[in-house]
Design an enzyme around this catalytic site. Structure first.
Site, mmCIF file in Angstrom:
data_model
loop_
_atom_site.group_PDB
_atom_site.id
_atom_site.type_symbol
_atom_site.label_atom_id
_atom_site.label_comp_id
_atom_site.label_asym_id
_atom_site.label_seq_id
_atom_site.Cartn_x
_atom_site.Cartn_y
_atom_site.Cartn_z
ATOM 1 N N GLY A 148 0.821 -1.198 0.000
ATOM 2 C CA GLY A 148 0.000 0.000 0.000
ATOM 3 C C GLY A 148 0.859 1.254 0.000
ATOM 4 O O GLY A 148 2.067 1.212 0.255
ATOM 5 N N CYS A 149 0.220 2.387 -0.271
ATOM 6 C CA CYS A 149 0.971 3.639 -0.380
ATOM 7 C C CYS A 149 1.497 4.114 0.971
ATOM 8 O O CYS A 149 2.703 4.390 1.113
ATOM 9 C CB CYS A 149 0.102 4.707 -1.032
ATOM 10 N N TYR A 150 0.638 4.194 1.982
ATOM 11 C CA TYR A 150 1.121 4.578 3.310
ATOM 12 C C TYR A 150 2.185 3.605 3.832
ATOM 13 O O TYR A 150 3.224 4.035 4.351
ATOM 14 C CB TYR A 150 -0.042 4.634 4.305
#
Length: 345
Positions: A148-150
Protein backbone atom coordinates in the site's frame (compact mmCIF):
# COMPACT_ATOMS: atom_id res chain seq x y z
CA UNK A 1 6.11 -9.88 -23.08
CA UNK A 2 2.35 -9.41 -23.18
CA UNK A 3 0.65 -8.07 -20.07
CA UNK A 4 -2.93 -7.25 -19.11
CA UNK A 5 -4.34 -4.67 -16.73
CA UNK A 6 -7.53 -5.52 -14.85
CA UNK A 7 -9.42 -2.59 -13.37
CA UNK A 8 -8.80 -0.45 -16.39
CA UNK A 9 -10.46 2.85 -15.53
CA UNK A 10 -8.87 3.71 -12.18
CA UNK A 11 -5.90 5.94 -11.46
CA UNK A 12 -3.69 2.92 -10.83
CA UNK A 13 -4.38 1.57 -14.31
CA UNK A 14 -3.77 4.84 -16.16
CA UNK A 15 -0.52 5.28 -14.25
CA UNK A 16 0.57 1.77 -15.19
CA UNK A 17 -0.08 2.66 -18.82
CA UNK A 18 1.90 5.90 -18.55
CA UNK A 19 5.05 3.97 -17.65
CA UNK A 20 4.45 0.79 -19.67
CA UNK A 21 3.84 2.80 -22.86
CA UNK A 22 7.60 3.18 -23.36
CA UNK A 23 8.75 0.04 -21.54
CA UNK A 24 11.16 -1.79 -23.89
CA UNK A 25 10.13 -5.33 -22.93
CA UNK A 26 6.35 -5.07 -22.49
CA UNK A 27 3.21 -4.72 -24.59
CA UNK A 28 -0.10 -4.01 -22.86
CA UNK A 29 -2.24 -6.32 -24.96
CA UNK A 30 -5.41 -6.25 -22.86
CA UNK A 31 -7.18 -3.72 -20.64
CA UNK A 32 -10.01 -5.29 -18.69
CA UNK A 33 -12.97 -3.30 -17.38
CA UNK A 34 -16.32 -5.03 -17.01
CA UNK A 35 -18.25 -1.76 -16.65
CA UNK A 36 -16.60 -0.26 -19.77
CA UNK A 37 -16.31 -3.33 -21.97
CA UNK A 38 -16.30 -2.33 -25.63
CA UNK A 39 -15.23 1.26 -24.90
CA UNK A 40 -11.89 2.60 -26.20
CA UNK A 41 -9.63 3.52 -23.30
CA UNK A 42 -9.14 7.02 -24.71
CA UNK A 43 -12.85 7.73 -24.27
CA UNK A 44 -12.38 7.38 -20.53
CA UNK A 45 -9.04 9.23 -20.55
CA UNK A 46 -9.13 11.64 -23.54
CA UNK A 47 -5.55 12.80 -22.92
CA UNK A 48 -4.47 9.45 -24.40
CA UNK A 49 -6.33 9.81 -27.73
CA UNK A 50 -4.21 8.51 -30.65
CA UNK A 51 -1.83 7.03 -28.08
CA UNK A 52 -3.81 4.31 -26.32
CA UNK A 53 -7.07 3.54 -28.09
CA UNK A 54 -7.23 -0.09 -26.95
CA UNK A 55 -10.81 -1.28 -26.59
CA UNK A 56 -11.51 -2.49 -23.07
CA UNK A 57 -12.84 -6.01 -22.57
CA UNK A 58 -14.72 -8.10 -20.06
CA UNK A 59 -12.75 -10.62 -18.06
CA UNK A 60 -12.44 -14.14 -19.43
CA UNK A 61 -9.81 -15.99 -17.38
CA UNK A 62 -9.32 -18.84 -19.84
CA UNK A 63 -8.72 -16.55 -22.81
CA UNK A 64 -6.56 -14.22 -20.74
CA UNK A 65 -4.30 -17.04 -19.58
CA UNK A 66 -3.66 -18.06 -23.19
CA UNK A 67 -2.76 -14.55 -24.40
CA UNK A 68 -0.69 -12.85 -21.68
CA UNK A 69 2.33 -13.62 -19.51
CA UNK A 70 1.59 -11.32 -16.56
CA UNK A 71 -1.48 -9.60 -15.15
CA UNK A 72 -1.67 -6.41 -13.11
CA UNK A 73 -4.72 -6.18 -10.87
CA UNK A 74 -5.58 -2.50 -10.30
CA UNK A 75 -8.88 -3.37 -8.66
CA UNK A 76 -10.55 -2.42 -5.37
CA UNK A 77 -10.09 -4.67 -2.35
CA UNK A 78 -11.90 -8.02 -2.28
CA UNK A 79 -11.87 -8.45 -6.06
CA UNK A 80 -8.52 -9.92 -7.11
CA UNK A 81 -8.72 -12.79 -4.60
CA UNK A 82 -11.57 -14.23 -6.69
CA UNK A 83 -9.50 -14.45 -9.89
CA UNK A 84 -5.80 -14.66 -9.07
CA UNK A 85 -5.86 -18.28 -7.81
CA UNK A 86 -7.02 -19.57 -11.21
CA UNK A 87 -4.39 -17.51 -13.04
CA UNK A 88 -1.65 -18.66 -10.67
CA UNK A 89 -2.69 -22.27 -11.21
CA UNK A 90 -2.27 -21.70 -14.95
CA UNK A 91 1.26 -20.35 -14.42
CA UNK A 92 0.44 -16.69 -15.14
CA UNK A 93 2.38 -14.17 -13.06
CA UNK A 94 0.21 -11.72 -11.14
CA UNK A 95 0.90 -8.41 -9.43
CA UNK A 96 -1.93 -7.30 -7.17
CA UNK A 97 -2.12 -3.58 -6.36
CA UNK A 98 -4.96 -4.13 -3.88
CA UNK A 99 -4.66 -5.46 -0.34
CA UNK A 100 -6.10 -8.91 -0.97
CA UNK A 101 -2.84 -10.84 -0.51
CA UNK A 102 -0.80 -8.56 1.78
CA UNK A 103 -1.93 -9.74 5.20
CA UNK A 104 -1.05 -13.16 6.57
CA UNK A 105 -3.63 -13.20 9.38
CA UNK A 106 -7.16 -14.11 8.33
CA UNK A 107 -8.80 -12.50 11.36
CA UNK A 108 -7.02 -9.21 10.73
CA UNK A 109 -8.06 -9.33 7.09
CA UNK A 110 -11.70 -9.81 8.03
CA UNK A 111 -11.53 -7.02 10.63
CA UNK A 112 -10.01 -4.46 8.27
CA UNK A 113 -11.29 -5.56 4.85
CA UNK A 114 -14.69 -6.90 5.86
CA UNK A 115 -14.53 -10.28 4.10
CA UNK A 116 -12.88 -13.67 4.29
CA UNK A 117 -9.26 -13.78 3.18
CA UNK A 118 -8.10 -15.59 0.03
CA UNK A 119 -7.35 -19.33 0.44
CA UNK A 120 -4.34 -19.92 2.68
CA UNK A 121 -2.24 -21.70 0.06
CA UNK A 122 -2.33 -18.62 -2.19
CA UNK A 123 -1.56 -16.27 0.69
CA UNK A 124 1.51 -18.41 1.35
CA UNK A 125 2.57 -18.09 -2.29
CA UNK A 126 2.27 -14.30 -2.28
CA UNK A 127 5.48 -12.30 -1.86
CA UNK A 128 5.15 -8.88 -0.28
CA UNK A 129 6.52 -6.59 -2.97
CA UNK A 130 8.51 -4.02 -1.00
CA UNK A 131 11.18 -3.93 -3.67
CA UNK A 132 14.05 -2.58 -1.59
CA UNK A 133 13.67 -5.22 1.12
CA UNK A 134 12.32 -8.38 -0.54
CA UNK A 135 14.19 -8.36 -3.85
CA UNK A 136 15.47 -11.94 -3.60
CA UNK A 137 12.02 -13.36 -2.90
CA UNK A 138 10.47 -11.20 -5.64
CA UNK A 139 12.89 -12.61 -8.22
CA UNK A 140 11.30 -16.06 -7.96
CA UNK A 141 7.71 -15.07 -7.22
CA UNK A 142 4.62 -15.93 -9.22
CA UNK A 143 2.35 -13.64 -7.17
CA UNK A 144 3.28 -10.22 -5.81
CA UNK A 145 1.24 -8.44 -3.14
CA UNK A 146 2.16 -4.88 -4.04
CA UNK A 147 2.44 -2.75 -0.88
CA UNK A 148 0.00 0.00 0.00
CA UNK A 149 0.97 3.64 -0.38
CA UNK A 150 1.12 4.58 3.31
CA UNK A 151 3.00 1.37 4.21
CA UNK A 152 5.57 1.97 1.45
CA UNK A 153 6.48 5.45 2.67
CA UNK A 154 6.32 4.48 6.33
CA UNK A 155 8.18 1.18 6.34
CA UNK A 156 10.97 2.42 4.07
CA UNK A 157 11.42 5.22 6.58
CA UNK A 158 11.52 2.90 9.60
CA UNK A 159 13.18 -0.34 8.52
CA UNK A 160 16.82 0.83 8.73
CA UNK A 161 16.57 2.10 12.32
CA UNK A 162 14.52 -0.90 13.46
CA UNK A 163 16.74 -3.46 11.76
CA UNK A 164 19.70 -2.05 13.73
CA UNK A 165 17.70 -2.20 16.99
CA UNK A 166 18.22 1.50 17.68
CA UNK A 167 14.65 2.49 18.50
CA UNK A 168 11.94 1.66 21.03
CA UNK A 169 9.70 -0.72 19.11
CA UNK A 170 6.62 -0.01 21.19
CA UNK A 171 6.43 3.75 20.92
CA UNK A 172 6.16 4.51 17.20
CA UNK A 173 3.94 7.40 16.13
CA UNK A 174 3.14 7.92 12.45
CA UNK A 175 1.56 11.15 11.22
CA UNK A 176 0.80 10.70 7.52
CA UNK A 177 -0.78 12.85 4.82
CA UNK A 178 -2.02 11.94 1.36
CA UNK A 179 -3.37 13.72 -1.68
CA UNK A 180 -6.91 13.10 -2.88
CA UNK A 181 -5.97 10.45 -5.46
CA UNK A 182 -5.37 8.16 -2.50
CA UNK A 183 -9.14 7.74 -2.36
CA UNK A 184 -9.34 6.52 -5.95
CA UNK A 185 -11.53 7.82 -8.76
CA UNK A 186 -14.96 6.94 -7.41
CA UNK A 187 -17.20 9.81 -6.39
CA UNK A 188 -17.42 10.63 -2.70
CA UNK A 189 -18.93 13.66 -1.00
CA UNK A 190 -15.93 14.13 1.25
CA UNK A 191 -13.67 14.59 -1.77
CA UNK A 192 -15.74 17.13 -3.72
CA UNK A 193 -13.84 20.33 -4.51
CA UNK A 194 -15.90 22.38 -2.07
CA UNK A 195 -15.26 19.83 0.70
CA UNK A 196 -11.50 19.60 0.14
CA UNK A 197 -10.45 23.07 -0.96
CA UNK A 198 -8.82 24.99 1.92
CA UNK A 199 -9.43 22.00 4.18
CA UNK A 200 -7.25 19.47 5.99
CA UNK A 201 -8.70 16.48 7.81
CA UNK A 202 -7.80 13.34 9.68
CA UNK A 203 -9.78 10.20 8.86
CA UNK A 204 -10.20 6.52 9.77
CA UNK A 205 -8.38 6.86 13.07
CA UNK A 206 -7.62 3.39 14.43
CA UNK A 207 -9.41 1.57 11.60
CA UNK A 208 -7.38 2.33 8.47
CA UNK A 209 -6.69 -0.88 6.54
CA UNK A 210 -2.99 -0.05 6.26
CA UNK A 211 -2.44 -0.32 10.02
CA UNK A 212 -2.08 -4.14 10.12
CA UNK A 213 0.07 -4.06 6.98
CA UNK A 214 2.50 -1.57 8.53
CA UNK A 215 2.61 -3.56 11.77
CA UNK A 216 3.18 -6.84 9.91
CA UNK A 217 6.19 -5.47 8.00
CA UNK A 218 7.72 -3.83 11.06
CA UNK A 219 7.15 -6.92 13.21
CA UNK A 220 8.90 -9.07 10.61
CA UNK A 221 11.79 -6.59 10.63
CA UNK A 222 12.15 -6.53 14.42
CA UNK A 223 11.27 -10.21 15.02
CA UNK A 224 8.76 -9.21 17.65
CA UNK A 225 5.21 -7.86 17.68
CA UNK A 226 5.03 -4.15 17.00
CA UNK A 227 2.02 -1.87 17.28
CA UNK A 228 1.98 1.67 15.97
CA UNK A 229 -0.07 4.81 16.41
CA UNK A 230 -1.10 5.77 12.88
CA UNK A 231 -3.03 8.90 11.98
CA UNK A 232 -3.80 9.44 8.28
CA UNK A 233 -4.83 12.82 6.88
CA UNK A 234 -6.02 13.99 3.49
CA UNK A 235 -4.82 17.34 2.18
CA UNK A 236 -6.02 19.38 -0.83
CA UNK A 237 -3.42 18.25 -3.35
CA UNK A 238 -3.65 15.67 -6.12
CA UNK A 239 -0.66 13.43 -5.48
CA UNK A 240 1.82 12.69 -2.79
CA UNK A 241 2.31 11.14 0.63
CA UNK A 242 4.34 12.53 3.49
CA UNK A 243 4.85 10.20 6.42
CA UNK A 244 6.32 11.93 9.47
CA UNK A 245 7.40 9.32 12.00
CA UNK A 246 8.49 9.72 15.62
CA UNK A 247 10.49 7.08 17.49
CA UNK A 248 12.38 7.07 20.78
CA UNK A 249 16.05 6.21 20.34
CA UNK A 250 17.51 3.66 22.73
CA UNK A 251 20.75 5.61 23.00
CA UNK A 252 21.94 9.01 21.94
CA UNK A 253 22.65 9.26 18.19
CA UNK A 254 23.45 12.29 16.07
CA UNK A 255 21.60 13.09 12.87
CA UNK A 256 24.81 12.49 10.91
CA UNK A 257 25.32 9.05 12.43
CA UNK A 258 21.81 8.00 11.49
CA UNK A 259 22.02 9.47 8.01
CA UNK A 260 25.21 7.48 7.44
CA UNK A 261 23.38 4.34 8.56
CA UNK A 262 20.46 5.03 6.18
CA UNK A 263 22.77 5.80 3.26
CA UNK A 264 24.60 2.53 3.80
CA UNK A 265 21.34 0.59 4.10
CA UNK A 266 19.97 1.99 0.83
CA UNK A 267 23.24 2.39 -1.08
CA UNK A 268 22.27 -0.08 -3.83
CA UNK A 269 18.60 0.91 -3.97
CA UNK A 270 18.11 3.25 -6.93
CA UNK A 271 14.73 4.60 -5.88
CA UNK A 272 15.45 5.55 -2.27
CA UNK A 273 17.23 8.88 -1.84
CA UNK A 274 18.48 9.80 1.63
CA UNK A 275 18.82 13.56 1.97
CA UNK A 276 21.75 15.40 3.49
CA UNK A 277 21.64 16.75 7.04
CA UNK A 278 19.34 19.75 7.37
CA UNK A 279 17.43 18.98 4.16
CA UNK A 280 13.90 17.61 4.59
CA UNK A 281 12.15 16.27 1.47
CA UNK A 282 8.87 17.59 0.11
CA UNK A 283 6.16 15.75 -1.81
CA UNK A 284 6.68 18.03 -4.83
CA UNK A 285 10.23 16.70 -5.15
CA UNK A 286 9.05 13.16 -5.99
CA UNK A 287 5.93 14.09 -7.98
CA UNK A 288 5.31 11.70 -10.88
CA UNK A 289 8.36 9.59 -10.01
CA UNK A 290 9.16 6.26 -8.38
CA UNK A 291 11.43 7.80 -5.75
CA UNK A 292 11.08 7.60 -1.99
CA UNK A 293 12.98 10.48 -0.39
CA UNK A 294 13.89 10.30 3.29
CA UNK A 295 15.07 13.03 5.66
CA UNK A 296 16.09 12.62 9.32
CA UNK A 297 16.45 14.75 12.42
CA UNK A 298 17.77 13.28 15.66
CA UNK A 299 16.53 15.51 18.46
CA UNK A 300 19.25 15.05 21.06
CA UNK A 301 17.28 17.14 23.55
CA UNK A 302 14.32 14.73 23.63
CA UNK A 303 16.02 11.54 22.45
CA UNK A 304 13.60 11.21 19.55
CA UNK A 305 14.29 10.52 15.90
CA UNK A 306 12.00 12.29 13.43
CA UNK A 307 11.81 10.58 10.04
CA UNK A 308 10.20 12.29 7.05
CA UNK A 309 9.48 10.00 4.09
CA UNK A 310 7.79 11.18 0.89
CA UNK A 311 6.52 9.35 -2.18
CA UNK A 312 4.08 9.84 -5.03
CA UNK A 313 1.20 7.64 -3.91
CA UNK A 314 0.29 6.64 -7.48
CA UNK A 315 3.85 5.73 -8.47
CA UNK A 316 6.11 4.40 -5.70
CA UNK A 317 2.92 3.86 -3.69
CA UNK A 318 1.23 1.82 -6.42
CA UNK A 319 1.95 1.49 -10.15
CA UNK A 320 5.62 2.44 -10.25
CA UNK A 321 6.51 -0.08 -7.57
CA UNK A 322 4.37 -2.68 -9.37
CA UNK A 323 6.48 -2.19 -12.51
CA UNK A 324 9.66 -2.25 -10.42
CA UNK A 325 8.51 -5.62 -9.09
CA UNK A 326 7.69 -6.84 -12.59
CA UNK A 327 11.21 -5.92 -13.69
CA UNK A 328 12.73 -7.83 -10.77
CA UNK A 329 10.52 -10.88 -11.41
CA UNK A 330 11.77 -11.05 -15.00
CA UNK A 331 15.45 -10.46 -14.32
CA UNK A 332 15.51 -7.00 -15.92
CA UNK A 333 17.14 -3.93 -14.43
CA UNK A 334 14.64 -2.85 -11.77
CA UNK A 335 14.64 0.74 -13.05
CA UNK A 336 13.61 -0.21 -16.60
CA UNK A 337 10.79 2.01 -17.84
CA UNK A 338 10.38 3.90 -14.56
CA UNK A 339 13.67 5.75 -14.17
CA UNK A 340 12.11 9.10 -14.95
CA UNK A 341 12.80 12.52 -13.46
CA UNK A 342 10.23 13.89 -11.03
CA UNK A 343 7.86 16.51 -12.48
CA UNK A 344 8.67 19.95 -11.13
CA UNK A 345 7.12 22.36 -10.38
Amino acid sequence: MNVAIIGGTGYGAVELLRFLYNHPHVTVSKIISHSNSGTPFSEVYPHLVNLIDTEMESLDISTLAEEVDLVFFATPSNVSKNYIPELIDKGIKCIDLSGDFRLKDGEQYRNYYGEKMAPEKYIEKAVYGLSEVNKKAIENALLIANPGCYPTATTLGLIPVLSHNLADYQNIVIDAKTGTTGAGRSLSQGFHFSEMQENFKAYKLGIHKHIPEIEQVLSDTANEDIQVTFTPHVVPMTRGIMSTIYVNLKERQSTKQLLDLYKEFYKDKPFVRVREEGIIPQTKEVYGSNFCDIGLYADERTGKLIIVSVIDNLVKGASGQAIQNMNIMNGWDEATGINQLPIYP
